[in-house]
Design an enzyme around this catalytic site. Structure first.
Site, mmCIF file in Angstrom:
data_model
loop_
_atom_site.group_PDB
_atom_site.id
_atom_site.type_symbol
_atom_site.label_atom_id
_atom_site.label_comp_id
_atom_site.label_asym_id
_atom_site.label_seq_id
_atom_site.Cartn_x
_atom_site.Cartn_y
_atom_site.Cartn_z
ATOM 1 N N GLU A 127 54.527 41.198 76.730
ATOM 2 C CA GLU A 127 55.897 40.937 77.204
ATOM 3 C C GLU A 127 56.694 40.179 76.147
ATOM 4 O O GLU A 127 57.891 40.384 75.995
ATOM 5 C CB GLU A 127 55.876 40.144 78.523
ATOM 6 C CG GLU A 127 55.282 40.909 79.696
ATOM 7 C CD GLU A 127 56.093 42.132 80.120
ATOM 8 O OE1 GLU A 127 56.531 42.898 79.244
ATOM 9 O OE2 GLU A 127 56.242 42.339 81.335
ATOM 10 N N THR A 179 65.501 44.775 78.251
ATOM 11 C CA THR A 179 65.243 43.500 78.932
ATOM 12 C C THR A 179 65.819 42.334 78.131
ATOM 13 O O THR A 179 66.427 41.419 78.697
ATOM 14 C CB THR A 179 63.720 43.316 79.145
ATOM 15 O OG1 THR A 179 63.272 44.386 79.972
ATOM 16 C CG2 THR A 179 63.409 42.002 79.839
HETATM 17 N N1 HSE Z 1 61.830 38.836 85.262
HETATM 18 C C1 HSE Z 1 62.132 39.702 84.175
HETATM 19 C C2 HSE Z 1 63.634 39.795 84.021
HETATM 20 C C3 HSE Z 1 61.552 41.060 84.456
HETATM 21 O O1 HSE Z 1 64.308 39.978 85.024
HETATM 22 O O2 HSE Z 1 64.138 39.683 82.895
HETATM 23 C C4 HSE Z 1 61.781 42.058 83.361
HETATM 24 O O3 HSE Z 1 61.223 43.287 83.773
#
Ligand code: HSE
Length: 308
Positions: A127, A179
């Site tokens: 991530e 993201t």
């Molecule tokens: N919690 C993260 C975000 C998840 O919302 O940026 C990304 O998939």
């Protein structure tokens, strides 16, 4: 030795629980094959469709395996082949599936010497590669299945919640939202009045899940902090949500950082109708889209084949 796993898509945030709640779904899943090498290195087989980086340090599957290798002395390495059905950048945990899938497969080769918490820590390196931040709200449900609450990351404190028997409609509009970009637009400060509403909803959602109380789950699926900012990146979001609720959904919102949107429903028939409403909403805007109707998956990454 070769291990094949199925790694499920996941819906992070569950609307109000930014970075702290997420769940796994039964469909779609990636198929991942990890082959053992007799050398301490990680090889990424090129992906002809998605053109993912083959340098393991820059790859969401490579980085977790390199972290795992650092934790062991054995003279082994891994070669990884991904068969991705979860499209990168879709907002349903594509990077998490790639990261979680490989660590579960590698652990199976190591006689499951690492705990789930350790696997989650390794997978979070993926991530970091994908978005610059080690969040666990896709990784944890991908590995554990069901719904997970990430109470804390330092030190890791994950609470597995029972998976209610709910159906999930997901629409993936073919627009790109990275993201990292969807995180960079967020405000760094929160008004106390918004924070109060938000933690009321997170607590209400967790209580609703524990009580299998659909009304409480639906009322709690509201986001006063993230969604008002991010929904601007998804054309027609407010109307889409209204149409889904009219079609009978319990509630829902942006899946992870988007652009996918998810809705929970009590029955498959309602979830199919909600899926249709989703499709029609994006069709009306001439935005290509793909709809999944699935369920919350009680199980996470599954080993489906082990070859000596
Ligand atoms: N919690 C993260 C975000 C998840 O919302 O940026 C990304 O998939």
């Amino acid at each position: 030795m070769k291990v094949t796993v199925l790694a499920p898509a996941t819906v992070a945030n569950m609307v109000c629980g930014f970075d702290v709640l997420g769940f796994a779904v039964e469909e779609p899943c990636d198929t991942i094959i990890v082959t053992r090498l007799n050398e301490r290195k990680v090889i990424m087989e090129p992906d002809p469709i998605f053109d993912l980086p083959t340098d393991p340090e820059k790859n969401v599957s490579g980085a977790p395996l390199l972290a795992m290798l650092e934790a062991i002395d054995d003279n082994i390495g891994f070669s990884v082949k991904l068969n991705k059905r979860i499209k990168p950048g879709s907002g349903i945990g594509s990077s998490a599936a790639s990261a979680a899938g490989v660590v579960v497969a590698a652990n199976a080769m190591l006689n499951n010497r690492f705990s789930n918490d350790e696997l989650i820590q390794f997978a979070m390196h993926g991530e970091k590669v994908a978005s610059g931040v080690k969040h666990a709200d896709n990784i944890a449900p991908c590995i554990l299945g069901g719904i997970t609450l990430i109470r804390a990351i330092h030190p890791l404190d994950i609470v597995a919640l029972p998976a209610p028997d709910l159906f999930v409609s997901i629409v993936h509009p073919q627009i790109e939202v990275k993201t990292a970009d969807a995180r960079s637009v967020l405000k760094t400060r929160v008004e106390l009045k918004d924070a109060i509403k938000q933690w009321g909803n997170i607590a209400g959602l967790v209580a609703g899940i524990l009580q299998n109380n659909h009304g409480l789950i639906g009322r709690s699926l509201q986001d006063h902090i993230i969604e008002p900012v991010r929904s601007i990146l998804i054309p027609g979001f407010d109307l889409l949500k209204e149409k889904c609720l009219d079609a009978g959904a319990i509630g829902g919102g942006i899946s992870g950082s988007g652009p996918s949107v998810f809705m929970l429903s009590a029955t498959r028939a309602i979830a199919e109708n909600v899926g249709l409403a989703m499709q029609q909403s994006f069709d009306a805007l001439a935005i290509q889209n793909h709809v999944y109707v699935t369920r919350i998956a009680p199980q996470g990454v599954r080993v489906i084949q082990t070859e000596p």
